[in-house]
Design a protein around this motif. Sequence first.
Motif, mmCIF file in Angstrom:
data_model
loop_
_atom_site.group_PDB
_atom_site.id
_atom_site.type_symbol
_atom_site.label_atom_id
_atom_site.label_comp_id
_atom_site.label_asym_id
_atom_site.label_seq_id
_atom_site.Cartn_x
_atom_site.Cartn_y
_atom_site.Cartn_z
ATOM 1 N N SER A 97 0.831 -1.197 0.000
ATOM 2 C CA SER A 97 0.000 0.000 0.000
ATOM 3 C C SER A 97 0.867 1.249 0.000
ATOM 4 C CB SER A 97 -0.892 -0.037 1.236
ATOM 5 O OG SER A 97 -1.845 0.966 1.172
ATOM 6 N N SER A 98 1.873 1.223 0.859
ATOM 7 C CA SER A 98 2.769 2.358 0.976
ATOM 8 C C SER A 98 3.540 2.576 -0.330
ATOM 9 C CB SER A 98 3.734 2.085 2.131
ATOM 10 O OG SER A 98 4.232 3.260 2.660
ATOM 11 N N ALA A 123 -3.286 1.247 -3.673
ATOM 12 C CA ALA A 123 -2.998 1.572 -2.277
ATOM 13 C C ALA A 123 -4.239 1.373 -1.418
ATOM 14 C CB ALA A 123 -2.521 3.015 -2.162
ATOM 15 N N SER A 126 -5.014 -2.463 -1.064
ATOM 16 C CA SER A 126 -4.100 -3.193 -0.182
ATOM 17 C C SER A 126 -4.236 -2.713 1.263
ATOM 18 C CB SER A 126 -2.660 -3.090 -0.669
ATOM 19 O OG SER A 126 -2.367 -1.780 -1.072
ATOM 20 N N ALA A 127 -4.595 -1.427 1.448
ATOM 21 C CA ALA A 127 -4.812 -0.961 2.821
ATOM 22 C C ALA A 127 -6.050 -1.645 3.416
ATOM 23 C CB ALA A 127 -4.990 0.549 2.861
ATOM 24 N N TRP A 202 0.970 7.481 4.870
ATOM 25 C CA TRP A 202 1.064 6.022 4.747
ATOM 26 C C TRP A 202 2.445 5.524 5.159
ATOM 27 C CZ3 TRP A 202 -3.777 6.705 3.758
ATOM 28 C CH2 TRP A 202 -4.615 5.618 3.534
#
Lengths: 232, 593
Positions: A97-98, A123, A126-127, A202
């Motif tokens: 995500s990051s 992102a 996935s977060a 993030w």
Amino acid sequence: MANILLFLSILALIAGWWLSRQGLASKPWLEQGTTVTLPEASTTPPSKVGLGVFLAVAGSLFALFISAYAMRMQLPDWRTLPVPGILWLNTVMLLLSSLALHGARNAARRGEMPALRIGLLAAGISALAFLSGQLLAWRQLTAEGYLLASNPANAFFYVLTGVHGLHLLGGLVALGRTIAKAWRETATEPLRLSVELCATYWHFLFLVWLVFLSVLTGWAGELIDICRQVLT
Amino acid sequence: MVDVPLGPAGAVAPADVEDVELYHPHSWVTKYVFSQDAKVIAIQYSFVALSVGLIALVLSWLMRLQLGFPGVFSFIDANAYYQFITMHGMMMVVYVLTALFLGGFGNYLIPLMVGARDMVFPYVNMLSFWIYLLAVLVLVASFFAPGGPTGAGWTLYPPQAILSGTPGGQEWGIILMLASLMIFIIGFTMGGLNYVVTVLQARARGMTLMRMPLTVWGIFTASFMALLAFPALFVGAVMMLFDRLFGTSFFMPAIVEMGQPLERNGGSPLLFQHLFWFFGHPEVYIVALPAFGIVSDLISTHARRNIFGYRMMVWALLAIGALSFVVWAHHMYVSGMNPYFGFFFATTTLIIAIPTAIKVYNWILTLWRGNIHLTVPMLFALAFIVTFVNGGLTGLFLGNVVVDVPLSDTMFVVAHFHMVMGVAPILVIFGAIYHWYPKVTGRMLNDTLGKLHFWVTFLGAYLIFFPMHYLGLMGIPRRYHDIADMSFVTPSVHTLNAFITIVALVVGATQLVFVFNLFWSLRHGTPSGGNPWRATTLEWQTPETPPPHGNWGKELPVVYRWAYDYSVPGADQDFLPQNQPGLTRTAPGSVHG
């Protein structure tokens, strides 16, 4: 309390460095009427400075939780709980995500709208995967009998992951608004600031998660021992 | 870096200053209720905080009635007494003083004093006030909840705070209190970000950090401290809420309640004390630093004299801010800590006295050979210095472990912190309201009523709290609902308690004169003009009074000098506003001490 003091010392160093460039030794009462050197008007947008200050506040909150963790775990009733394997998968998700947001930020700088949209969406997904994974970890632990109230180690696990998750959830609101904006706009320029802010947040939350993970798995235990020895 | 010539010939063209896009309200509701204008938010904050202050004042009356005339008022039983104590303390410290200094004065003064049109995040600023109001409502709601508010003492120490022997412990009281504190902290964080970032980012052209009035320095430093210290209370509140609601044992040791062993064990009440005081001590300075800043400006303006040692004042503020984070455990000397630990914290505590003494020294040297005008704001500022020194001196006693241990549970402590943290900041708040009211409303507060208010409040506060030190030295314990007739309690103690109560009633009632003055002067006060005190700082130089939305009309101000050019030799008037270009001072060294 060594952890929070360490964190605040780092902040104090940053603040001291910044203040040292602000002419704190100047004599303002002698200045008028002559040529005065003014710092160049700041080009950093206020929201970036605002986020920076907010990260200091959130960092202080997390550092205090870790301080409390370190103090409480010294008491004899502490039974460290096994870390569920899914946490490793979650860590990878948060890393992705990051990284995706980092990619989105670079895309925004280069002006590539499709890459930006893909990055933001990846992102966000996935977060969300990270958060669902955290919930699964909770369910797994509860099913295995590691209940919230049965041991302080369990309680801290739920509280730390919960606080971190809530912060990520707050970030997701901002990210959601940025994604919505990304589909409305055609140029990347109006999005750039929002994407940069999301990316910074993030990265910060990923870093915090790594610290929390090292604390929860006990890797940080040795470090905490050292801190404790320094304090006593 | 750019060189900006600041002489009359080379004034900075205002067009060079980048202006900001302002939010413009369209309806009455967005203008006065859900307003994003920092000045409206400041008035909302102040109004709510002063209302909470009045509630807390009545609570202190009720406590005093019980202490002065034990047994006469049957409705004040032990439970009610502890509930009054708790709510009085928490309300005054957090919901009145913090909210008033930062939310009230911070919102009103920061944008005006640094020459900005508004705060940098006006929407977040508005949210901050409404969340604060919600926190207040949740707190006040606990009066009406089953079991009433919590009676755990304002420090909310576990385990007693969440046990059934404490009022509200097993009912709603403690839950509402913790929830309210958490809401307050969230709201404050929103406001605090605004105060800090506005000072960092939105200063007018020419307003270097070292040209900021000390009021802004004080509020800025305190906001930053509050942002970093409040999370400690937040963490403590979350964990205690878990202990209370979900049966965890963060703070709860193995304990027997009403003869029944509870299912908890191993928790550490000390952990809570560390967290609480890690917030609690900086909190003292979160209240004191804005007071220091404001008082510096009041003294300089009303003595027509530049502040002595401006640089030292700034450095001292920063030093106090930093040191206040490493003294927290001096509130815990009686918790059975390692003596070396106590020694360390006694040392840091005494070190804080140095920057504080520098400030007092500078205030006095500012007054020295000044042209002192005994206006109402000045009276309050002078009273603050005396009171703060008084309270600070007893702080030196209590900062030492050996003296603190016997005094810790006595009225001496109550007297000490009411002097230093209660009366002193409140005096500054009053002085500041008398000082800035003309800017907020365009009218002066009534002077006669103001002087009456001042003298009764000032002398009354001393009549209340000086004898309390004596009670403490006699060994009269604090936290007791009824001290009864123990052998060490002499008859003079009872007379003194009754005396204190009567004075407290009178002083409290006199605050109504102040409230009346606030409303009466709104319509009947003498019109003040834009700058009644002939002050130098930017807020007095606005084109209109009260300043409209956007503060500055068409052009942002440009700052040419520091905030304290009073009685400059060779100048036409005895003050030079910060935004006035030109006029070099002939012999600066001869003016500045």
